[in-house]
Design an enzyme around this catalytic site. Structure first.
Site, mmCIF file in Angstrom:
data_model
loop_
_atom_site.group_PDB
_atom_site.id
_atom_site.type_symbol
_atom_site.label_atom_id
_atom_site.label_comp_id
_atom_site.label_asym_id
_atom_site.label_seq_id
_atom_site.Cartn_x
_atom_site.Cartn_y
_atom_site.Cartn_z
ATOM 1 N N LYS A 75 9.279 -82.682 57.258
ATOM 2 C CA LYS A 75 9.622 -81.297 57.614
ATOM 3 C C LYS A 75 9.135 -80.316 56.539
ATOM 4 C CE LYS A 75 11.142 -82.838 61.394
ATOM 5 N NZ LYS A 75 12.428 -83.173 61.967
HETATM 6 C C1 LIG Z 1 13.265 -84.073 62.946
HETATM 7 C C2 LIG Z 1 14.052 -83.527 64.073
HETATM 8 C C3 LIG Z 1 15.432 -83.715 64.196
HETATM 9 C C4 LIG Z 1 16.205 -84.682 63.353
HETATM 10 O O1 LIG Z 1 16.141 -84.421 62.004
HETATM 11 P P1 LIG Z 1 16.748 -85.517 60.991
HETATM 12 O O2 LIG Z 1 16.935 -84.744 59.722
HETATM 13 O O3 LIG Z 1 15.708 -86.590 60.871
HETATM 14 O O4 LIG Z 1 18.008 -86.004 61.561
HETATM 15 C C5 LIG Z 1 16.125 -83.048 65.200
HETATM 16 N N1 LIG Z 1 15.487 -82.256 66.066
HETATM 17 C C6 LIG Z 1 14.146 -82.068 66.016
HETATM 18 C C7 LIG Z 1 13.512 -81.145 67.002
HETATM 19 C C8 LIG Z 1 13.389 -82.713 65.029
HETATM 20 O O5 LIG Z 1 12.053 -82.550 65.006
#
Ligand SMILES: *Cc1c(COP(=O)(O)O)cnc(C)c1O
Length: 387
Positions: free
Chosen positions: A196
């Site tokens: 991210k």
């Molecule tokens: C990455 C992601 C998540 C989950 O994030 P985590 O921190 O890995 O739990 C939720 N929603 C979307 C749209 C994502 O891309």
């Protein structure tokens, strides 16, 4: 071609981590306190201040609760609003499975909504016909970092007495009509997963203007204990604690928080670097068979993903792989996953736009440490292969 820099392999993603991250993580380790502690508190405060400054609001009116994933943040958010068995929550079908999964934790029902062809965001005009007496909340997902139609979604939610929990896993920092994502809905959930825009390995943050929701989340992220573990172990604290809710083990560590502090200081610079790559791709694909992302008026995306649409997605994926370029697909719609089809009876035909978008989408590499030469190489190979 002489003196050509080595361009490949170009992985789909590479986190931008350097000396500052190393130093902050090392400081946490050297302190001898490696679970949730002072660095986590500092990271929460700095993220809250970052958002409040951009919103032009008093940071005291915003609360940030650090948790170990966005999935955990979404779970705590739904618990905070009191979601119950048999309730319904409206989500887009084009999302990562976490958005649907958290609804099922409660024995509640994820009600899927089709998306917009250009933005891949939930189609706000289709939400109201899905609202029933059992609907409790909407979880808009700001796909690739572009905010959803938040004015329409917030107005509908207020009219029908629904809560809005934003899945902002892609959108730090993103802006809707000048306001940062994080200060719009009832609760916003950010992800700091490895890929991210701010990465701490694993991590997430629940952000809300509601003191009650924040207090609920703080208690539930650590076993339902009335105080954080950190309090109990300082000289000022004592051994006594009480369990006041049936909580979870969702806290972060100060090592992660150290990474987060360093990443947050570099967030705007990393964002500019990604936007530079996105602009190069945009220019390269203009007027070609490759459909690039469309950013609507009044929105600023952080370009977490750069998703193109082509007629030969599967072949393009293979050809780029052979060229040494990693790509990915975001996302296989929720209604196509076997568990969800079986458990909730979703029908493919109900989501024509999501299906069309899914079949043609490919996510190209985009990250701060990519060079312009690499971006130009990716664009050239895409243009050479795309149909
Ligand atoms: C990455 C992601 C998540 C989950 O994030 P985590 O921190 O890995 O739990 C939720 N929603 C979307 C749209 C994502 O891309």
């Amino acid at each position: 071609m002489k003196n050509m820099p080595v361009l490949t392999p170009i992985p789909f993603h590479k986190a931008s981590l350097g000396r500052e991250e190393l130093a902050e993580a090392a400081a946490a380790i050297k302190s001898g306190w490696i679970t949730m502690g002072p660095k986590t508190v500092e990271f929460e405060g700095r993220l809250r201040d970052y958002l409040a400054a951009r919103a032009g609001t008093d940071p005291k009116r915003l609360h940030a609760v650090s948790v170990n994933s966005a999935t955990a943040a979404l779970h705590l958010a739904l618990k905070a609003i009191g979601l119950k068995r048999g309730d319904e929550v409206i989500i887009p079908t084009t999302t990562f499975i976490a958005t649907a999964e958290v609804v099922t934790y409660f024995g509640a029902i994820p009600v899927l909504c089709d998306v917009e062809e250009d933005t891949h965001n939930i189609d706000a005009s289709l939400i109201e016909r899905r609202v029933t007496r059992r609907t409790k909340a909407i979880i808009p997902v700001h796909f690739a970092g572009q905010p959803c139609d938040m004015d329409e979604i917030m107005a509908l939610a207020r009219r029908r007495r629904l809560k809005v929990i934003e899945d902002a896993a892609h959108s730090l920092p993103s802006f809707y009509k000048g306001r940062p994502v994080g200060v719009i809905g009832d609760i916003t959930c950010f992800s700091f997963y490895a890929t991210k825009t701010l990465a701490t390995g694993e991590g997430g943050m629940l952000v809300t203007a509601s003191e009650a929701y924040a207090r609920h989340a703080r208690i539930n992220r650590l076993h339902g204990i009335s105080r954080d573990a950190w309090d109990r172990y300082t000289l000022k604290g004592s051994w006594f604690y009480e369990v006041v809710d049936n909580g979870y083990k969702y806290n972060t560590t100060d090592i992660n928080a150290g990474l987060g502090l360093a990443q947050l200081r570099r967030l705007d610079a990393m964002n500019e670097a990604r936007l530079r790559i996105a602009a190069r791709y945009d220019r390269a694909f203009a007027g070609s068979a490759v459909v690039g992302p469309v950013v609507r008026g009044g929105r600023e995306t952080c370009a977490h993903l750069y998703v193109i649409k082509v007629g030969n997605r599967d072949a393009l994926y293979d050809k780029l792989k052979a060229d040494g370029i990693g790509t990915s697909v975001h996302f296989i719609p929720v209604h196509k996953h076997p568990y969800y089809r079986k458990a909730f009876g979703y029908r493919n035909a109900d989501y024509p736009v999501a299906n069309r978008v899914f079949e043609r989408s490919l996510s190209l590499p985009i990250y701060p440490d990519m060079t312009n030469a690499q971006a130009d190489f990716v664009a050239a190979r895409v243009l050479a292969h795309a149909r």
